[in-house]
Design a protein around this motif. Sequence first.
Motif: not given
Length: 200
Positions: A15-29, A48-60
């Motif tokens: 999990a820590m390896q995956s997190l390091r790779e995600a940080l390098e790709r700029g995919e972590v809030d 294992t996963s995270s999101c700091s919360g968000r506001i969004s405008v979405m088309e669906m």
Amino acid sequence: MLLYTENFEEQKRKAMQSLREALERGEVDGDIVGLLERINSLDNYFTTSSCSGRISVMEMPYFGDKVNSVWLGKWHREVTTDEVFEAIEKHRRGQLWFLVRSPILHVAARSMEDAVRLLNLSIGLGFKYSNIKSVSHRKLLVEIRSTERMDVPLGEKGKLWVDGAYIERIVGIANSQVRRFKGKLRKLEEAMAGLTPQKP
């Protein structure tokens, strides 16, 4: 008998390896990195996963169809009305929604005792929708989740159902929710310093 997760150390290493790779790709809030580091520094937990919360405008195509939905605007922070209007102007088809989602973290625990301690701490800090999501010898997973949420329909097929004044009001409400859950995240990061269970 106290339930312990098997192969916990190996799972955490991966999990820590995956997190390091995600940080390098700029995919972590960015504003949640400190909290993740604090949790992952503890012997008996890892994220294992995270999101700091968000506001969004979405088309669906229709509400709930995540697979075919498109983000027209997404922010992990407070947002300006102008930013929201810019996102709305991209709307052409399907339904247009203004959304707020609270933070969500998935944290693996070494033992059931560790999971319950983290769950109780999170609920006490205002993450009222937190729960133990998975219970087995293979995985003990705590979901840390808050209550803030908005689902506001704005229009359909390129046409707005609301005026500018209404959008300004809902942006104000959304930003107040962001300030609230970002404050909870800061409190959780501070509280994790006292959560130091020992290895079995």
